[in-house]
Design an enzyme around this catalytic site. Structure first.
Site: not given
Lengths: 164, 164, 164, 164, 164, 164
Positions: E17, E41, E93, E131
C-alpha cells in the site's frame, strides 16, 4: 534422498490428487502428504478422517516407505525444514489456481529460499475436479465413482447420509 | 540419477533462466539445457552462438557434470527419452505463459506419459523478464546489466552494433 | 429451421472441431462450416484442400443435409445474413481464446445484433488441441492418430513429405 | 421443440440476465428459468420472492409459453433430463466466470453427455453487472434504474428499507 | 489542486500500500486514504485502529498536508464528490485483481463519470503481498518485517497474542 | 505543471484512444501523444499520416496547448525524461493487455523509477475496440463510423481503396 511435501486440505482426497501424487513419486524419493488445518473453513471430514482416508488409499506406498501422511497447522516452510524436504508439490489446473499459487510460492520463497515450489499438472481428465465439486455432486445425489477412490466414495455417502 | 531437460530458445539466456536453472539443480542431479531450433522465428543469435553463451555462463556447472548444453530440433519428448530424462523443466511467470505451457504439457503427457513437466517460478525480480524484452531494451540503448550475465551483455552489444 | 455458421481456418480440421460440430448439430438443424480465407497467414492446406478434407470427413452429415461446407473471405456477419443463419458457433478452450472471442462476439453483435455468437466447450480431452500444435507434432514425426481423423492424418503426412 | 434451462440464483434478476434471456429465446423454443436453491449463501430475496419477481418481469414471455420459471435444488443435469432440455444456458462476462463455468460445463458433460452447455455473452453495457454489485449499490443509496427492471428496483428498495 | 482518494480496507496497511501511495503522491497534490467499512467482513483491526496505524505510519505526509486519512462506509463516488476528488487510486497486482477492479471502475464510471479510476502497479517485490497473507504469516509465527512498517508489525503481534 | 506521455502505435487512432485521452486530460495539464515507430510491424498508415490524423482529430486540444503529438523510436523512458513527463498513460481493456502492460510497466519502473505508469480503463463501449479490428472491419466493407472519428474513417477508406 529427496523428499517433498504435498500439502492440501484433502477434504476428501480425489483422483486428481492421486494423479499428482503418482507423478511426484516419479520425481522424489519420498512424499509427505501434509494435511492442512484450515481454521477458516469447517471441513466435511475431520483431520483424523482425512488422514485415515489417505492412509487407506495409499497403504501400498506407505508400506514401501514412499509416502508419509501428516497433519499440520503452522507455517508450511517450517514444516518443510523440520521434515528436511527440498520441495513443495502443488497441482495447477486453472488460471485462478495459478495466481494464488504464484503468490504463495513467492511468499514461501521469501520466507525460505531453499525450499522450492514445484508445480505439476494433473491429467486433463481431472482438470475440472476438486474436492468441493465432488462433495457438491455427492450431496445432490450424483455418482462420484469416476472422481474418487472407492473408499472415499463410501465415506462420502456415509458422511452425507449422517448429516441429513 | 535423475536427469531433466530445460528446453528453450535462449536467444539469449537471461538471469531469469539462470534463476530457474539454479533451482532445478537443487531438485535434479543433472540438467540438459536444450536449445531449440525454432524454424518459424529467426533468432538474433545463431544456434552455435546461443550454445556457446550458455556454456560460457555455466562453465562451472558443466565442469561439475551437473549441466549439459545441447541443441535439438525434433519432438521434445523423443529427446527426453533419448537422454533418459524423467522431467522437462519450464519457468512460469504469467497467465499467458501458463495457458500455452499447460497445452504443451498436456500434449507431451499424451505423447509420452512417463516424462513429467515440472513448472518452477522465477524470483519476482525476474517476473517481467524475457529474452525479447531484453533484446528490445538493448536495441534502444538501455542498460541490460541487471537482466543478463556480463558475457551476454557484451555479446548483445556486439551483435546489435554489427547489425546497425 | 435454425441454421448456424461454424467459422474457422480448419488448417486442418481436428477431432476438437468435430467434437464442437457434433454438439452444435444437437442444437441446430443445419451447420454451415465456414472456411475462412485468412489473408495474413499462409495455410498449410489451400482453401480447396481444406474444404475437401472437411467434406470427406463429414460426408455422412452432408448427405443428410445437416452440414454444408463453404469458403468465405468477407465480413462474417454478412455471410451469416446471406445464409439466414441465426447463430455463429465458436469453441472455447482457454482464457486466451476467451478474450479474443469476447472481442469478436461484441464486435459482431454491434455490426449485426440479430446474429448470436454461441460458445461451446470441447471435451476436456481436446482442451489442448488446435491445428497449429497438430501440424507441429506431425512435422516433428509424432503420431497424430488421436488428434485428427484418418483422412486428415494421411493428408498431413503427404503434405509434409512433399515439403521436405 | 428445443428447450433450454437458464439456471442462476437471480437474487435479484438484472438487465444483464434479461439480455442473455432475450438472446436465448432467439435460439430455443422455450427457456426454463431455473432458480437455484443455494444452501451456502443466504439470499436477500427468498426463493418465492425471486420467482415472483422473474414471473412479473417476464409475464409477456410466460403468457406466450416461451418461458417457464421454476425453483430447483438438486443436480442440474437431473432437472435438465426431467424437463427434456437439450441445453443449459450460461452468461459469460469475465475470465473469472469463464474458469468456473468451464469446470461446471465439463463436470455436467461427464454426468450427462447429451445436455449441452451453451455460453452467451451479454451486451458490453452489462459486462460489469451482477446481482451482488447491484445490491451493494442499492444498499449504499445509489440509483440502480439502469441495472434492473422497475419492479426489481422497487422490491430492492422495499427490502433494504425493511432491513434497516 | 488535484486530490485523489485511495480507498481500501487496510487491515492492516502494508508496504505494498505504501508503495502505491508514494507513487500516487507524485501524481496528485493530496491523497485521501479512505478506510472502508466492510459490513461483510470482520476486520482484525477496528476502524479506529486501522486509521491510527495509517496516521502513525504517514505522520510526515499528514504534517505536510499531502495526506488525509478518513473512514467511510457509503458509496465511494459520493465520498469522492464530497471531497472534490478527481480520481480514485487502485493498486493492480494480478489478473484476479484486474477483473474485479475493472468491474468496479466501470460501475463507478457509470455512477459518476467525472471521477476517474487510476490504476498503479506496485513494485514487483510487493506483487504477492496483501493484508490477508501478512496476517496469516504473522498468525503462524512467521516474520513479517519485510512486509509491513515496524508499527504495524508490533500492532499485529500484540493483537494476535491477545486473541490467543 | 504535470505532463504525461500517451504512447501507442495509433494505426489509426480510434474512439477508444480518444476516450482514454479525454480522461487523461482531466488528470494532467498536458499530454504528449507519442506515436511509436514499431520496426517489427508495417503499419497501414505511415508515421507522418498517423501524426497528421491525430493532429487533425485533436486540433482543438493542440490549440489549447493541452496536447502535443510527436513520433518517437527510442526507449520510452528516455523520451519521458526528455519531455519532463511524470507519467506514462496506458489503456487497459483485457486480461491479455494487462499482462503485457504489467511487464512493460515493471521494466520501465526498473529503468526509470521516477516515471509512473498510469492505467486508465476505456468506457465499456470501447472494450472490444482496437486499431487492428477496426482496420479488419473496414477492409471487409463493414461500417466503422461508431469506432473512429470521421476524418479517420475517410482516411481508412481512401487507404484501403488505394491498396486494392
Amino acid at each position: 534422498m529427496k523428499r517433498a511435501l504435498y500439502p492440501g486440505t484433502f477434504d476428501p482426497i480425489t483422483n486428481g490428487h492421486l494423479d499428482i501424487l503418482k507423478r511426484a513419486l516419479q520425481l522424489f524419493d519420498q512424499i509427505v502428504v501434509t494435511v492442512a488445518v484450515n481454521p477458516k473453513k469447517t471441513p466435511l471430514f475431520s483431520m483424523e478422517e482425512r488422514i485415515e482416508l489417505i492412509q487407506d488409499v495409499l497403504k501400498h506406498e506407505i508400506g514401501n516407505n514412499r509416502v508419509e501422511v501428516e497433519g499440520f497447522g503452522g507455517l508450511l516452510i517450517d514444516f518443510a525444514r523440520k521434515k528436511k524436504a527440498c520441495a513443495i508439490i502443488r497441482g495447477l489446473r486453472a488460471v485462478s489456481d495459478f495466481e494464488y499459487e504464484l503468490q504463495m510460492a513467492l511468499m514461501n520463497r521469501r520466507l525460505a529460499d531453499e525450499v522450492i515450489t514445484v508445480f505439476l499438472m494433473p491429467h486433463e481428465n481431472y482438470s475440472y475436479l476438486n474436492s468441493t465439486i465432488v462433495k457438491e455432486v455427492a450431496r445432490l445425489g450424483g455418482d462420484v465413482s469416476d472422481f474418487v477412490p472407492p473408499q472415499v466414495k463410501e465415506a462420502l455417502l456415509k458422511k452425507l447420509n449422517a448429516s441429513d
